[in-house]
Enzyme design. Structure first.
Site, PDB file in Angstrom:
ATOM      1  N   ASP A  46      21.517  46.752  27.390  1.00 34.40           N
ATOM      2  CA  ASP A  46      22.713  46.589  28.223  1.00 34.40           C
ATOM      3  C   ASP A  46      24.022  46.906  27.502  1.00 34.40           C
ATOM      4  O   ASP A  46      25.084  46.415  27.885  1.00 34.40           O
ATOM      5  CB  ASP A  46      22.769  45.144  28.714  1.00 34.40           C
ATOM      6  CG  ASP A  46      22.621  44.155  27.565  1.00 34.40           C
ATOM      7  OD1 ASP A  46      22.942  44.529  26.419  1.00 34.40           O
ATOM      8  OD2 ASP A  46      22.189  43.012  27.798  1.00 34.40           O
TER       9      ASP A  46
ATOM     10  N   GLU B  65      13.537  46.749  28.879  1.00 35.43           N
ATOM     11  CA  GLU B  65      14.177  45.437  29.086  1.00 35.43           C
ATOM     12  C   GLU B  65      15.020  45.467  30.368  1.00 35.43           C
ATOM     13  O   GLU B  65      16.178  45.058  30.407  1.00 35.43           O
ATOM     14  CB  GLU B  65      15.045  45.012  27.894  1.00 35.43           C
ATOM     15  CG  GLU B  65      15.391  43.537  27.864  1.00 35.43           C
ATOM     16  CD  GLU B  65      16.316  43.179  26.705  1.00 35.43           C
ATOM     17  OE1 GLU B  65      17.521  43.463  26.776  1.00 35.43           O
ATOM     18  OE2 GLU B  65      15.813  42.634  25.707  1.00 35.43           O
TER      19      GLU B  65
ATOM     20  N   GLU C 102      27.909  43.300  29.796  1.00 36.89           N
ATOM     21  CA  GLU C 102      26.479  43.648  29.817  1.00 36.89           C
ATOM     22  C   GLU C 102      25.846  43.536  31.205  1.00 36.89           C
ATOM     23  O   GLU C 102      24.990  44.343  31.570  1.00 36.89           O
ATOM     24  CB  GLU C 102      25.719  42.778  28.813  1.00 36.89           C
ATOM     25  CG  GLU C 102      26.015  43.090  27.345  1.00 36.89           C
ATOM     26  CD  GLU C 102      27.284  42.424  26.822  1.00 36.89           C
ATOM     27  OE1 GLU C 102      27.936  41.654  27.576  1.00 36.89           O
ATOM     28  OE2 GLU C 102      27.651  42.682  25.658  1.00 36.89           O
TER      29      GLU C 102
ATOM     30  N   HIS D 231      28.578  36.072  19.161  1.00 32.79           N
ATOM     31  CA  HIS D 231      29.418  37.270  19.189  1.00 32.79           C
ATOM     32  C   HIS D 231      29.863  37.695  20.586  1.00 32.79           C
ATOM     33  O   HIS D 231      30.471  38.741  20.751  1.00 32.79           O
ATOM     34  CB  HIS D 231      28.663  38.442  18.558  1.00 32.79           C
ATOM     35  CG  HIS D 231      27.484  38.894  19.371  1.00 32.79           C
ATOM     36  ND1 HIS D 231      26.254  38.331  19.259  1.00 32.79           N
ATOM     37  CD2 HIS D 231      27.375  39.837  20.334  1.00 32.79           C
ATOM     38  CE1 HIS D 231      25.413  38.913  20.095  1.00 32.79           C
ATOM     39  NE2 HIS D 231      26.076  39.834  20.774  1.00 32.79           N
TER      40      HIS D 231
ATOM     41  N   ARG E 251      31.568  38.645  24.074  1.00 37.26           N
ATOM     42  CA  ARG E 251      32.955  38.932  24.451  1.00 37.26           C
ATOM     43  C   ARG E 251      33.572  37.852  25.332  1.00 37.26           C
ATOM     44  O   ARG E 251      34.758  37.551  25.238  1.00 37.26           O
ATOM     45  CB  ARG E 251      33.024  40.269  25.197  1.00 37.26           C
ATOM     46  CG  ARG E 251      33.119  41.451  24.282  1.00 37.26           C
ATOM     47  CD  ARG E 251      33.284  42.741  25.054  1.00 37.26           C
ATOM     48  NE  ARG E 251      33.756  43.802  24.172  1.00 37.26           N
ATOM     49  CZ  ARG E 251      33.035  44.348  23.212  1.00 37.26           C
ATOM     50  NH1 ARG E 251      31.807  43.954  22.993  1.00 37.26           N
ATOM     51  NH2 ARG E 251      33.529  45.300  22.450  1.00 37.26           N
TER      52      ARG E 251
ATOM     53  N   HIS F 238      29.061  38.021  12.688  1.00 38.96           N
ATOM     54  CA  HIS F 238      29.137  39.357  13.297  1.00 38.96           C
ATOM     55  C   HIS F 238      30.446  40.022  12.859  1.00 38.96           C
ATOM     56  O   HIS F 238      31.499  39.371  12.860  1.00 38.96           O
ATOM     57  CB  HIS F 238      29.088  39.198  14.821  1.00 38.96           C
ATOM     58  CG  HIS F 238      28.845  40.466  15.571  1.00 38.96           C
ATOM     59  ND1 HIS F 238      29.785  41.471  15.656  1.00 38.96           N
ATOM     60  CD2 HIS F 238      27.770  40.902  16.269  1.00 38.96           C
ATOM     61  CE1 HIS F 238      29.300  42.467  16.380  1.00 38.96           C
ATOM     62  NE2 HIS F 238      28.064  42.143  16.766  1.00 38.96           N
TER      63      HIS F 238
HETATM   64  C1  UD1 Z   1      27.742  45.080  21.085  1.00 37.17           C
HETATM   65  C2  UD1 Z   1      27.266  45.078  22.539  1.00 37.17           C
HETATM   66  C3  UD1 Z   1      26.626  43.751  22.907  1.00 37.17           C
HETATM   67  C4  UD1 Z   1      25.570  43.353  21.909  1.00 37.17           C
HETATM   68  C5  UD1 Z   1      26.141  43.399  20.502  1.00 37.17           C
HETATM   69  C6  UD1 Z   1      25.038  43.121  19.521  1.00 37.17           C
HETATM   70  C7  UD1 Z   1      28.574  46.465  24.066  1.00 37.17           C
HETATM   71  C8  UD1 Z   1      29.630  46.490  25.097  1.00 37.17           C
HETATM   72  N1  UD1 Z   1      28.396  45.292  23.448  1.00 37.17           N
HETATM   73  O1  UD1 Z   1      28.820  44.162  20.965  1.00 37.17           O
HETATM   74  O2  UD1 Z   1      26.045  43.854  24.197  1.00 37.17           O
HETATM   75  O3  UD1 Z   1      25.110  42.061  22.210  1.00 37.17           O
HETATM   76  O4  UD1 Z   1      26.676  44.702  20.238  1.00 37.17           O
HETATM   77  O5  UD1 Z   1      25.531  42.822  18.264  1.00 37.17           O
HETATM   78  O6  UD1 Z   1      27.959  47.461  23.840  1.00 37.17           O
HETATM   79  N2  UD1 Z   1      31.271  46.390  13.709  1.00 37.17           N
HETATM   80  C9  UD1 Z   1      31.170  46.769  12.394  1.00 37.17           C
HETATM   81  N3  UD1 Z   1      29.961  47.144  11.896  1.00 37.17           N
HETATM   82  C10 UD1 Z   1      28.832  47.158  12.650  1.00 37.17           C
HETATM   83  C11 UD1 Z   1      28.931  46.754  14.002  1.00 37.17           C
HETATM   84  C12 UD1 Z   1      30.153  46.378  14.509  1.00 37.17           C
HETATM   85  O7  UD1 Z   1      32.167  46.773  11.676  1.00 37.17           O
HETATM   86  O8  UD1 Z   1      27.748  47.509  12.155  1.00 37.17           O
HETATM   87  C13 UD1 Z   1      32.593  45.984  14.251  1.00 37.17           C
HETATM   88  C14 UD1 Z   1      33.518  47.198  14.463  1.00 37.17           C
HETATM   89  O9  UD1 Z   1      34.834  46.822  14.222  1.00 37.17           O
HETATM   90  C15 UD1 Z   1      33.327  47.453  15.958  1.00 37.17           C
HETATM   91  C16 UD1 Z   1      33.234  46.035  16.468  1.00 37.17           C
HETATM   92  O10 UD1 Z   1      32.439  45.349  15.513  1.00 37.17           O
HETATM   93  O11 UD1 Z   1      34.396  48.184  16.531  1.00 37.17           O
HETATM   94  C17 UD1 Z   1      32.677  45.862  17.849  1.00 37.17           C
HETATM   95  O12 UD1 Z   1      31.448  46.573  18.014  1.00 37.17           O
HETATM   96  P1  UD1 Z   1      30.924  46.897  19.511  1.00 37.17           P
HETATM   97  O13 UD1 Z   1      29.625  47.612  19.401  1.00 37.17           O
HETATM   98  O14 UD1 Z   1      31.989  47.541  20.312  1.00 37.17           O
HETATM   99  O15 UD1 Z   1      30.729  45.491  20.174  1.00 37.17           O
HETATM  100  P2  UD1 Z   1      29.851  44.253  19.771  1.00 37.17           P
HETATM  101  O16 UD1 Z   1      30.742  43.075  19.899  1.00 37.17           O
HETATM  102  O17 UD1 Z   1      29.165  44.493  18.486  1.00 37.17           O
HETATM  103  N1  UDP Z   2      19.727  39.629  13.719  1.00 35.57           N
HETATM  104  C1  UDP Z   2      19.658  40.222  12.466  1.00 35.57           C
HETATM  105  N2  UDP Z   2      20.560  39.822  11.523  1.00 35.57           N
HETATM  106  C2  UDP Z   2      21.506  38.883  11.759  1.00 35.57           C
HETATM  107  C3  UDP Z   2      21.566  38.300  13.050  1.00 35.57           C
HETATM  108  C4  UDP Z   2      20.669  38.701  14.000  1.00 35.57           C
HETATM  109  O1  UDP Z   2      18.812  41.074  12.206  1.00 35.57           O
HETATM  110  O2  UDP Z   2      22.274  38.555  10.845  1.00 35.57           O
HETATM  111  C5  UDP Z   2      18.785  40.085  14.746  1.00 35.57           C
HETATM  112  C6  UDP Z   2      18.064  39.012  15.510  1.00 35.57           C
HETATM  113  O3  UDP Z   2      16.850  38.657  14.885  1.00 35.57           O
HETATM  114  C7  UDP Z   2      17.839  39.669  16.872  1.00 35.57           C
HETATM  115  C8  UDP Z   2      18.994  40.631  16.993  1.00 35.57           C
HETATM  116  O4  UDP Z   2      19.563  40.760  15.707  1.00 35.57           O
HETATM  117  O5  UDP Z   2      16.640  40.433  16.861  1.00 35.57           O
HETATM  118  C9  UDP Z   2      20.000  40.161  17.981  1.00 35.57           C
HETATM  119  O6  UDP Z   2      21.125  40.979  17.909  1.00 35.57           O
HETATM  120  P1  UDP Z   2      22.526  40.518  18.430  1.00 35.57           P
HETATM  121  O7  UDP Z   2      22.605  39.035  18.421  1.00 35.57           O
HETATM  122  O8  UDP Z   2      23.540  41.263  17.637  1.00 35.57           O
HETATM  123  O9  UDP Z   2      22.572  41.099  19.910  1.00 35.57           O
HETATM  124  P2  UDP Z   2      22.043  40.588  21.330  1.00 35.57           P
HETATM  125  O10 UDP Z   2      20.585  40.330  21.217  1.00 35.57           O
HETATM  126  O11 UDP Z   2      22.833  39.383  21.705  1.00 35.57           O
HETATM  127  O12 UDP Z   2      22.379  41.720  22.237  1.00 35.57           O
END
Ligand code: UD1
Ligand code: UDP
Length: 425
Positions: free
Chosen positions: A146, A168, A182, A260, A262, A292
Site C-alpha cells: 500500500d 497482500e 495507505e 512511523h 503519518r 524510523h
Molecule cells: C513509507 C510508506 C508506509 C510504510 C513505511 C514503511 C508511503 C506513502 N508510506 O512511509 O506505508 O509503512 O514506508 O517504513 O509510501 N528515510 C530515510 N532512509 C530510508 C527510508 C526513509 O532516510 O531508508 C527518510 C527520508 O527522509 C524519506 C522519509 O524517511 O524522505 C520518508 O520516507 P517515505 O517512504 O516517504 O515514507 P515512510 O514514512 O517511510
Molecule cells: N523491521 C526491520 N527493522 C526494524 C524495524 C522493523 O527489519 O528496525 C521489519 C519488521 O520485522 C517488519 C517490517 O520491517 O517485517 C515492517 O516495516 P515497517 O514497520 O517499516 O512498515 P509497515 O509494515 O508498517 O508498512
C-alpha cells in the site's frame, strides 16, 4: 528437474478457502492451480519461455514481503523470467533487506529524497517507471501492499496496459484517513489489479464486498510470514546469528517499540513518547526503539526519549537483527503493519499504537490490543501485561492467523497456472 507438478503437490489451501469463486469452471480451476491444471512437468519446456514477470517495490516492508516470492520463483520456477525494479523509495532500509535476502535488483530508480512529500515521491516514481515498462515489456507486473511505490507501480502498469497482480490485497479499515495514505492506495490498487492475492479470508471478503470478481481473488496467507518463519527457524537452529546484544539487561523485561505512521505525526507522536517515558520509569523494564529515519518521527522521538537510562534509541535494524530482537522481547508496542503480523509467530503480545487496524485477525484472536496514541491506554495495557502473568500467558498465543509460511508457493503456482491458461491466447 522441472517445477513441482500441481496435480501431485498442490499447496494446501490457506484459511477457509484458496479461491473465493464458488462457480469453478475449467478456466477458473486452471487459474487456482487446482485439480484441472495439467501436469506442468510435461509442458514446462515450452510453456512459459517467453513469459516475464516484473516485480516493482521500494520500501522496507515491500522488500521483506516480496523477496521470499522472488526467491521462490527463481528456485522453483526457473523457466519464468523474473525481473526486479526497485524504486528505492527507501534507500538504506531497502538495501538492508536486499542484502539479508541476497536479492539483487535489475533496475534501481534511486527515487528517495530526504523528507520527501507524498506527491513528489509518487509523481517521481510514476514518471520513472514509464520507460522501464516500455523497455522491459513484462507479461505481468507484481506489486505488494500500500505504499507510494505500490500505487505508482499499479498506475504505471495500467497506463502501459500490462496485467497487474497485487500481493497482500484486500486490507481495509474503511477509513481513507487511517492509515493515511495507505488505505486510499489499497483501494485504488484493487481497482487496477487483475489478480488479487489476499492474505486472509477476511481480506478476500473485503474485496468481494467492493465488487471485485471472486474468480480473480486467491487466499494465500501473507508472504511476510514466509519471511519471518524462515528467519526465526534459522536463528533458532543457529544457521544465522543476530548481532551482539550485550547492551540488553537480561534481568529486565524488554519492551520493543516501532512507530512511523503519518496519521500520528505531531501530537500523536508526542503522546506515544510520553507513554514510553512512563513505561521506562519502571525499574524492571528496558525499552529498545529502532527509530524510523523519517524526520517527522526521529525529531520528536530523539527530543523526548534520548538520555533516558532505560531507553535505547537505535538505528533501524536489518531484518535478521530485528527478528532476533523481537524474539528476545517480552512485548511489542508498534503501529507497523508487518510487525503486527509477525508477532504471533514469535509468541509476542502486541499493543497497536493506532486507532484502527486493517489487521483485525490478531485482535480477534487476542494477541493484539488497539491502544491508539492515548497515553493512559498505552501505559495501562503495558502495565497489565508486565504485571499479570496469567493474562500475559493468555495473550502469548502461538497460532498465526496471517499465514503458514507457504504464501509464496501459492502465489507462484497461481501465476504459473494463469500463464498456462493463457498460453494459446
Ligand atoms: C513509507 C510508506 C508506509 C510504510 C513505511 C514503511 C508511503 C506513502 N508510506 O512511509 O506505508 O509503512 O514506508 O517504513 O509510501 N528515510 C530515510 N532512509 C530510508 C527510508 C526513509 O532516510 O531508508 C527518510 C527520508 O527522509 C524519506 C522519509 O524517511 O524522505 C520518508 O520516507 P517515505 O517512504 O516517504 O515514507 P515512510 O514514512 O517511510
Ligand atoms: N523491521 C526491520 N527493522 C526494524 C524495524 C522493523 O527489519 O528496525 C521489519 C519488521 O520485522 C517488519 C517490517 O520491517 O517485517 C515492517 O516495516 P515497517 O514497520 O517499516 O512498515 P509497515 O509494515 O508498517 O508498512
Amino acid at each position: 528437474m522441472g517445477p513441482p507438478c500441481q496435480r501431485c503437490h498442490p499447496a494446501p489451501a490457506f484459511g477457509e478457502y484458496d479461491c473465493v469463486n464458488t462457480e469453478v469452471g475449467p478456466e477458473n480451476r486452471a487459474l487456482r492451480g487446482g485439480p484441472s491444471s495439467i501436469c506442468l512437468r510435461y509442458s514446462d519446456t515450452h510453456m512459459h519461455k517467453s513469459r516475464k514477470i516484473l516485480f516493482i517495490f521500494g520500501t522496507r516492508p515491500e522488500a521483506i514481503k516480496l523477496c521470499p516470492v522472488i526467491r521462490h520463483f527463481r528456485e522453483k520456477w526457473p523457466h519464468l523470467g523474473v525481473r526486479i525494479c526497485i524504486t528505492a523509495q527507501h534507500r538504506e532500509m531497502l538495501d538492508q533487506v536486499m542484502r539479508v535476502f541476497d536479492v539483487v535488483a535489475d533496475r534501481d530508480l534511486n527515487a528517495m529524497r530526504p523528507g520527501q512529500t507524498l506527491a513528489s515521491a509518487t509523481a517521481r516514481i510514476l514518471a520513472e517507471l514509464e520507460p522501464v515498462l516500455a523497455q522491459e515489456k513484462p507479461d505481468l507486473v507484481l506489486v505488494q501492499g500500500d505504499t507510494a511505490t505500490t500505487l505508482s507501480g499499479a498506475l504505471a502498469a495500467f497506463y502501459s496496459r500490462i496485467p497487474l497482480g497485487h500481493i497482500e490485497a484486500g486490507l481495509r479499515t474503511g477509513d481513507l484517513q487511517q492509515p493515511f495514505p495507505e488505505e486510499m492506495n489499497r483501494v485504488v490498487v484493487s481497482r487496477l489489479a487483475q489478480m488479487h492475492f489476499a492474505a486472509t479470508p477476511a481480506a478476500a471478503a473485503n474485496l468481494l464486498a467492493e465488487g471485485i470478481d471472486g474468480t480473480n481473488v486467491t487466499v494465500t496467507g501473507n508472504t511476510g510470514i514466509d519471511a519471518v518463519l524462515c528467519m526465526r527457524d534459522r536463528l533458532e537452529s543457529g544457521g544465522i546469528q543476530g548481532p551482539d546484544w550485550s547492551f540488553l539487561d537480561q534481568s529486565r523485561k524488554l519492551v520493543l517499540v516501532t512507530a512511523h505512521r503519518r496519521e500520528s505525526f505531531g501530537e500523536g507522536f508526542e503522546r506515544i513518547c510520553q507513554g514510553i517515558q512512563k513505561i521506562a520509569s519502571r525499574s524492571d523494564v528496558q525499552v529498545v526503539y529502532p527509530v524510523h529515519p523519517n524526520p517527522n518521527v526521529s525529531e520528536p522521538v530523539y527530543r523526548h526519549l534520548s538520555n533516558h537510562a532505560n531507553i535505547s534509541l537505535i538505528e533501524p535494524l536489518d531484518y535478521v537483527s530485528f527478528v532476533d530482537l523481537a524474539r528476545r522481547s517480552y512485548l511489542i508496542l508498534t503501529d507497523s503493519g508487518g510487525v503486527q503480523e509477525e508477532a504471533p509467530s514469535l509468541g509476542k503480545p502486541v499493543l497497536v499504537l493506532r486507532e484502527k487496524t486493517e489487521r483485525p485477525e490478531a485482535v480477534e484472536a487476542g494477541t493484539s490490543t488497539l491502544v491508539g496514541t492515548d497515553v493512559a491506554k498505552i501505559v495501562d495495557n503495558t502495565t497489565c501485561l508486565l504485571d499479570d502473568a496469567a493474562e500475559y500467558g493468555r495473550r502469548q498465543r502461538i497460532h498465526n492467523p496471517y499465514g503458514d509460511g507457504r504464501a509464496s508457493e501459492r502465489i507462484a503456482a497461481y501465476i504459473s497456472a494463469f500463464f498456462e491458461s493463457t498460453l494459446h491466447q
